[in-house]
Design a protein around this motif. Structure first.
Motif, PDB file in Angstrom:
ATOM      1  N   THR A 171      33.006  32.469  18.922  1.00 10.45           N
ATOM      2  CA  THR A 171      33.907  31.688  18.077  1.00 10.45           C
ATOM      3  C   THR A 171      33.578  31.935  16.607  1.00 10.45           C
ATOM      4  OG1 THR A 171      33.985  30.026  19.820  1.00 10.45           O
ATOM      5  CG2 THR A 171      34.819  29.380  17.677  1.00 10.45           C
ATOM      6  N   GLN A 174      35.112  35.113  15.702  1.00 10.26           N
ATOM      7  CA  GLN A 174      36.558  34.982  15.592  1.00 10.26           C
ATOM      8  C   GLN A 174      36.932  34.448  14.203  1.00 10.26           C
ATOM      9  OE1 GLN A 174      37.764  33.055  19.130  1.00 10.26           O
ATOM     10  NE2 GLN A 174      39.832  33.871  19.105  1.00 10.26           N
ATOM     11  N   ILE A 175      36.142  33.475  13.738  1.00  6.79           N
ATOM     12  CA  ILE A 175      36.378  32.914  12.403  1.00  6.79           C
ATOM     13  C   ILE A 175      36.119  33.985  11.338  1.00  6.79           C
ATOM     14  CG2 ILE A 175      35.572  31.194  10.744  1.00  6.79           C
ATOM     15  CD1 ILE A 175      34.930  29.394  13.194  1.00  6.79           C
ATOM     16  N   ARG A 177      36.471  37.124  11.658  1.00 11.60           N
ATOM     17  CA  ARG A 177      37.628  38.016  11.697  1.00 11.60           C
ATOM     18  C   ARG A 177      38.755  37.409  10.858  1.00 11.60           C
ATOM     19  NH1 ARG A 177      42.820  38.756  14.933  1.00 11.60           N
ATOM     20  NH2 ARG A 177      42.403  36.675  15.698  1.00 11.60           N
ATOM     21  N   GLY A 178      39.019  36.108  11.056  1.00 13.74           N
ATOM     22  CA  GLY A 178      40.097  35.449  10.327  1.00 13.74           C
ATOM     23  C   GLY A 178      39.866  35.509   8.819  1.00 13.74           C
ATOM     24  N   PHE A 199      40.758  42.178  17.431  1.00 12.11           N
ATOM     25  CA  PHE A 199      39.669  41.321  17.880  1.00 12.11           C
ATOM     26  C   PHE A 199      39.833  41.034  19.375  1.00 12.11           C
ATOM     27  CE2 PHE A 199      37.677  37.265  18.680  1.00 12.11           C
ATOM     28  CZ  PHE A 199      36.452  37.447  18.112  1.00 12.11           C
ATOM     29  N   PRO A 200      38.800  40.989  20.174  1.00  9.58           N
ATOM     30  CA  PRO A 200      37.398  41.271  19.852  1.00  9.58           C
ATOM     31  C   PRO A 200      37.025  42.751  19.991  1.00  9.58           C
ATOM     32  CG  PRO A 200      37.569  40.326  22.056  1.00  9.58           C
ATOM     33  CD  PRO A 200      38.971  40.428  21.529  1.00  9.58           C
ATOM     34  N   PHE A 291      31.664  34.628  26.217  1.00  9.68           N
ATOM     35  CA  PHE A 291      32.735  34.519  25.231  1.00  9.68           C
ATOM     36  C   PHE A 291      34.098  34.829  25.845  1.00  9.68           C
ATOM     37  CE2 PHE A 291      35.407  36.650  21.957  1.00  9.68           C
ATOM     38  CZ  PHE A 291      35.756  35.488  21.295  1.00  9.68           C
ATOM     39  N   MET A 292      35.061  33.980  25.566  1.00 12.00           N
ATOM     40  CA  MET A 292      36.462  34.232  25.899  1.00 12.00           C
ATOM     41  C   MET A 292      37.250  33.892  24.648  1.00 12.00           C
ATOM     42  SD  MET A 292      37.019  35.086  29.088  1.00 12.00           S
ATOM     43  CE  MET A 292      38.370  34.353  29.971  1.00 12.00           C
ATOM     44  N   PRO A 293      38.130  34.795  24.192  1.00 14.76           N
ATOM     45  CA  PRO A 293      38.790  34.533  22.912  1.00 14.76           C
ATOM     46  C   PRO A 293      39.748  33.351  22.948  1.00 14.76           C
ATOM     47  CG  PRO A 293      39.645  36.518  23.930  1.00 14.76           C
ATOM     48  CD  PRO A 293      38.471  36.093  24.748  1.00 14.76           C
ATOM     49  N   ASP A 294      40.088  32.860  24.148  1.00 10.81           N
ATOM     50  CA  ASP A 294      41.015  31.722  24.175  1.00 10.81           C
ATOM     51  C   ASP A 294      40.329  30.446  24.655  1.00 10.81           C
ATOM     52  OD1 ASP A 294      40.627  32.680  26.679  1.00 10.81           O
ATOM     53  OD2 ASP A 294      42.718  32.562  27.313  1.00 10.81           O
ATOM     54  N   GLN A 295      39.005  30.413  24.543  1.00  9.55           N
ATOM     55  CA  GLN A 295      38.305  29.179  24.883  1.00  9.55           C
ATOM     56  C   GLN A 295      37.404  28.766  23.736  1.00  9.55           C
ATOM     57  OE1 GLN A 295      36.254  29.570  28.602  1.00  9.55           O
ATOM     58  NE2 GLN A 295      38.146  30.110  29.665  1.00  9.55           N
ATOM     59  N   VAL A 296      37.167  27.477  23.650  1.00 11.56           N
ATOM     60  CA  VAL A 296      36.307  26.966  22.589  1.00 11.56           C
ATOM     61  C   VAL A 296      35.750  25.642  23.063  1.00 11.56           C
ATOM     62  CG1 VAL A 296      38.076  25.621  21.384  1.00 11.56           C
ATOM     63  CG2 VAL A 296      36.195  26.615  20.093  1.00 11.56           C
ATOM     64  N   ALA A 298      34.567  21.842  21.920  1.00 12.63           N
ATOM     65  CA  ALA A 298      34.706  20.912  20.797  1.00 12.63           C
ATOM     66  C   ALA A 298      33.335  20.690  20.178  1.00 12.63           C
ATOM     67  CB  ALA A 298      35.284  19.597  21.284  1.00 12.63           C
TER      68      ALA A 298
ATOM     69  N   VAL B 277      42.131  30.413  10.947  1.00 10.55           N
ATOM     70  CA  VAL B 277      41.263  31.586  11.081  1.00 10.55           C
ATOM     71  C   VAL B 277      41.114  32.044  12.525  1.00 10.55           C
ATOM     72  CG1 VAL B 277      39.965  31.534   8.935  1.00 10.55           C
ATOM     73  CG2 VAL B 277      39.296  30.054  10.826  1.00 10.55           C
ATOM     74  N   PRO B 280      40.681  29.254  19.138  1.00  9.31           N
ATOM     75  CA  PRO B 280      41.586  28.758  20.167  1.00  9.31           C
ATOM     76  C   PRO B 280      41.669  27.234  20.081  1.00  9.31           C
ATOM     77  CG  PRO B 280      39.680  29.905  21.098  1.00  9.31           C
ATOM     78  CD  PRO B 280      39.396  29.691  19.663  1.00  9.31           C
ATOM     79  N   PRO B 342      45.625  34.236  12.706  1.00  5.62           N
ATOM     80  CA  PRO B 342      45.462  34.074  11.266  1.00  5.62           C
ATOM     81  C   PRO B 342      46.385  34.978  10.460  1.00  5.62           C
ATOM     82  CG  PRO B 342      43.472  35.000  12.278  1.00  5.62           C
ATOM     83  CD  PRO B 342      44.394  34.652  13.385  1.00  5.62           C
TER      84      PRO B 342
END
Lengths: 581, 348
Positions: A171, A174-175, A177-178, A199-200, A291-296, A298, B277, B280, B342
């Motif tokens: 994550t 990912q940030i 990258r943004g 990404f990734p 890591f999974m790009p669509d999971q996070v 909280a 950014v 998910p 983003p």
């Protein structure tokens, strides 16, 4: 002189052998007795150095087991909850280090803790250097190197933290990258080059790996070496005290005291890091999963030193500009993640030069300032720390919201305003406190300590006894150098020639006034002498009481009344009298 | 050593050859300075620490060889911890710490504690060195002819300025564009979604019937062919762009959509990747229809076309138009109308 022992002969033999080849004895002759001043705050930089060495040692161990690869494998290690799950080799090997290599988790956690301590120690060391003015001539270069080292430390920490390829670190990437993508003009392309496309991608971990284990540590090592060589040749600064001047160094010689103390301190730091690494869990990557790009998850939190960036991102209003519907400028990302840190670090790097210019000071400084004696600098420092602290609070706003039952929106709005209001308030408050302390110092020189004891003189007058301040305190207070603000420049000189640099000099004059106009001047030598005379007189008045007190303390005194010959003089005598009855 | 002088000068300060007092500060003698017994005691303390350190290193080796790596132990305060890590950390840490503690005890108790003074010397070189350096520089400059040979000088500067380009250029291949050489901006602007592509649940890969989704419910969705594409490409790039969430709300609650009738009976599909950014997003509050990003708290109103209501995100959450296929499963009706994730420079 006793005969040299066998070991000493052998040592001498080695020294001669080496000396004939590299000329080392000249160096030893000069430096074995080199004097270093002593102060607890000088150990902060040592902590940074030693934790960096621990990072290098433990990091080397980790490279033998870690696999910097994003190839997907099925996990088959000892950690049952993740058995059979598809994950990158990087994550799988990090799990192996944690569960299947004996001592692996210990070393991994030592590495992480040492890295956190490294950055924290650098930061606090920098505060010490800043607030005591140790960055002044001739140490500006070393300050610059230090600022670069802190920056490299952040990069080293962040790149390492991203390597395990768990959900939390992914994550973070990912940030990143943004943020990279938000850089105008080149951002999109730069991101594609960094990540080998979108990404990734499948190469980033191995690229980051070479940055983390070769490029950044190599640079840090080189700069640390230069940093220490400069400390060595310039000799360490010292705090003011009796006998300490701008022209000498007072302390202990390298051999034996500093070899034992500094060398021993390395083992202390190393040992404590090993203890923490063995006992306190840090970054439990097995909990986060791959890591999974669509999971996070909280409540995602970066390592402490990245919190300020995250907070800045959270706090920023959502400004974005579209140029002709063709191009996008993401102010909402650029300002908090690029511009603000850029200003913060550039300001930090340039500060010694700015201060030297404002004050017109070209002298060498080896005696440290007390923070109070430069209120404006101290105010700036506290202001910057407050600014950073508010950003940091922003980075934890979700945790604060849940802990204190507040809404994220209200915390964010508070911080958006506070970031502009509170740092200047802290500047003013700090400055006032410093000036107040300066006044207190002046009072101490002029009147001595207020003892709190009231003395009635034979003719009925009451006075409070002031005691002379100690030699050490006097030396410390007298170390203050009074700086007069630069005079206002003339538009024309006496010959009527126009001063071409008038405007620049005027700015310098105004800033210099801002820095020093309210400075509380040290009393003159004559004033101090008169004051000492006065204090000595009071002390003399009280002296008979002290003679009375000296023998034994019971504190059943006769209310500060002077005693005359013939009366019981001391507690000891009183006791002796009682014993007789 | 002649410039070493003691700083603390008190009558009872230990005498050292060649030192002279500089300031009158009282110096208190330590126990070990006056009492040979105390000195012996300090010596024994230091040696004991070093001895204990040796024993702990041996304990580390024994622990390494004997403790099962999966064993767990309960330690008060620390709770359940891995035995191996705990014991290894404790023995290693204490073994190293004691070396340091011993050395410092040695320095504090048995080595001289009288401060000494050394003079600082000018850092700047003496004028004679300045002149010599300058003379050498001038001589070297004249001998090389650097000033005279203009052509050599300029071509050298040119060559030095150009050659780093050869070192930087190969970095271009850090990324090779796929077939058809689309630009980065092109690639960021498309996802796997196209007309008729089924939406399946993530991670169970089940196709979804509208009636499976209750009002207020939220489901993570991916394209049906995502796994194949991932297998083929060997990375998760497609997932990063194509991940969506499906929410169902009372159709009367929907105030606006990004396109007319892009919902299906109150079911709305939005990108799952934050437009700030790129984190998910999955925190959905069904009462307000707000979607909150856990990273930087951008908040989007899904009932109002996914517009931003709070936080740092500047762009709304892109909506995916959906419908059902002949078997009644939810499908996409096209790709997203705008890039997901983003912002970037070329996005406009």
């Amino acid at each position: 002189m006793s005969e040299p022992s066998t070991i000493e002969k052998a040592g001498g033999g080695v020294a001669t052998y080496v000396d004939q080849r590299v000329g080392s004895n000249k160096f030893l002759a000069r430096n074995l007795g080199k004097v270093f001043p002593d102060h607890w705050s000088f150990m902060l930089g040592e902590i940074a150095l030693y934790s960096f060495i621990v990072v290098l040692i433990t990091g080397t161990f980790l490279t033998f087991f870690y696999k910097p690869s994003m190839i997907e494998v099925v996990y088959d290690g000892s950690y049952v909850p993740l058995k059979g799950i598809l994950m990158s080799e990087a994550y799988a090997s990090s799990l192996d280090i944690s569960f299947d290599i004996r001592g692996g988790l210990l070393i991994r956690q030592m590495h992480h803790w040492a890295a956190l301590i490294f950055i924290a120690a650098m930061a606090v060391h920098m505060f010490r250097v800043f607030f005591t003015g140790a960055f002044r001539k001739p140490r500006e270069f070393n300050w610059l190197i230090g600022v670069v080292l802190v920056t490299l430390g952040l990069i080293a920490g962040f790149s390492g933290y991203s390597l395990p390829d768990d959900l939390l670190s992914g994550t973070g990437l990912q940030i990143t990258r943004g943020i990279a993508q938000a850089i105008p003009v080149i951002g999109t392309w730069a991101t594609f080059l960094l990540f080998d496309g979108q990404f990734p991608g499948s190469d980033f971990i191995s690229r980051l790996y070479s940055v983390h284990i070769l490029l950044v540590p190599g640079l840090i090592l080189a700069l640390v070496t230069v940093h220490l060589m400069l400390v060595w040749t310039q000799k360490h600064t010292q705090f003011p005290g009796p006998g300490r001047t701008n022209e000498n160094v007072v302390g202990y010689p390298l051999m034996p005291v500093y070899m034992a103390k500094a060398g021993g301190f390395f083992f202390i730091v190393f040992g404590i890091i090993a203890l923490i690494g063995g006992m306190v869990t840090i970054n439990p990557i097995w909990i986060f999963g791959p890591f999974m790009p669509d999971q996070v998850s909280a409540g995602s939190q970066p390592d402490w030193y990245m919190g300020f960036l995250d907070g800045a991102l959270r706090m920023m209003p959502n400004w974005e500009t579209n140029l002709f519907d063709w191009w996008t400028i993401s102010w909402n990302i650029l300002i908090p993640a690029v511009i603000v840190p850029g200003i913060l670090f550039t300001g930090l790097a340039l500060y010694p030069f700015i201060e030297a210019w404002v004050t017109g000071d070209k002298k060498e400084h080896h005696l440290l300032d007390r923070p109070r004696n430069n209120p404006t600098r101290t105010g700036f420092g506290v202001m910057a720390i407050t600014f950073y602290g508010l950003l940091w609070i922003g980075g934890g706003n979700d945790i604060i919201a849940t802990s204190f039952d507040l809404t994220i929106n209200s915390i964010t709005w508070f911080l958006r305003i506070a970031i502009f209001v509170i740092p200047p308030i802290m500047f003013v408050v700090t400055r006032r406190i410093c000036l107040g302390l300066q006044r207190r110092d002046r009072d101490k020189l002029l009147h001595g300590y207020e003892s709190g004891r009231i003395l009635r003189l034979p003719h009925g007058e009451f006075i409070e006894v002031h005691e002379p301040i100690s030699i050490k305190d006097k030396a410390v207070i007298m170390s203050k150098t009074d700086i007069t603000p630069l005079p206002a420049p003339e538009r024309r000189d006496s010959a009527g020639v126009r001063n071409k640099r008038y405007h620049l000099q005027n700015v310098q004059h105004k800033l210099s006034g801002f820095f020093y106009a309210e400075n509380i001047a040290k009393p003159s030598a004559a004033e101090i002498e008169a004051a000492e005379h006065h204090v000595a007189h009071e002390v003399a008045l009280e002296a008979p009481l002290h003679a009375y007190e000296d023998a034994d303390q019971i504190n059943t005194f006769h209310g500060g009344v002077l005693h005359h010959p013939g009366m019981p003089q001391t507690n000891a005598e009183q006791l002796a009298e009682r014993a007789q009855h | 050593m002649s410039d070493l002088t003691p700083h603390d000068s008190h009558a009872n300060a230990p005498e050292r050859l060649g030192y002279s007092p500089v300031a009158d500060v009282p110096h208190a003698l330590r126990m070990a300075d006056t009492d040979p017994k105390a000195a012996r005691r300090a010596e024994r303390q230091v040696a004991a620490m070093f001895m204990l350190s040796m024993l702990l290193t041996i304990a580390f080796v024994v622990g390494y060889m004997t403790i099962d790596k999966t064993s767990i132990i309960y330690i008060p305060v620390f709770g359940d911890v891995g035995t191996s890590t705990f014991v290894l950390g404790l023995t290693l840490g204490a073994a190293i710490f004691l070396i340091g503690a011993g050395a410092i005890q040695w320095a504090k108790k048995l080595m001289p504690d009288v401060e000494v003074v050394q003079d600082r010397h000018d850092l700047a070189s003496p004028a004679s060195a300045d002149q010599e350096a300058l003379a050498n520089y001038d001589r070297g400059k004249a001998e090389s002819g650097f000033a005279r040979f203009k052509l050599i000088r300029r071509t050298l500067i040119g060559a030095l300025a150009l050659f780093p380009i050869a070192l930087l250029i190969p970095l271009r291949d850090l990324w090779t564009a796929p077939a058809g050489s689309p630009s980065p901006a092109d690639l960021l602007s498309v996802t796997l979604w196209h007309e008729g592509l089924r939406i399946v649940t993530d991670p169970n890969l089940m196709p979804i019937k509208p009636e499976d989704l209750p009002i207020g419910g939220l489901v993570s969705g991916i394209p049906e062919d995502l796994e194949e594409v991932q297998e083929l490409e060997g990375n998760m790039n497609a997932r990063t762009k194509a991940a969506i969430i499906l929410v169902r709300m009372d159709p009367s609650d929907i105030r606006a959509q990004q396109g007319d009738g892009w919902d299906y009976q109150g079911i709305l599909a939005f990108s799952k990747i934050c437009t700030h950014v790129g984190c998910p997003i999955a925190l959905y509050e069904q009462r307000t229809h707000h979607l909150l990003c856990p990273c930087h708290q951008s908040t989007f109103d899904l009932a109002d076309a996914g517009n931003v209501v709070f936080g740092p995100a500047a762009r709304r959450m892109p909506q995916l138009p959906i419908g059902v296929d002949e078997e009644g499963f939810l499908v996409a009706r096209s790709d997203f109308a705008e890039p997901v994730g983003p912002s970037f420079w070329e996005r406009g």
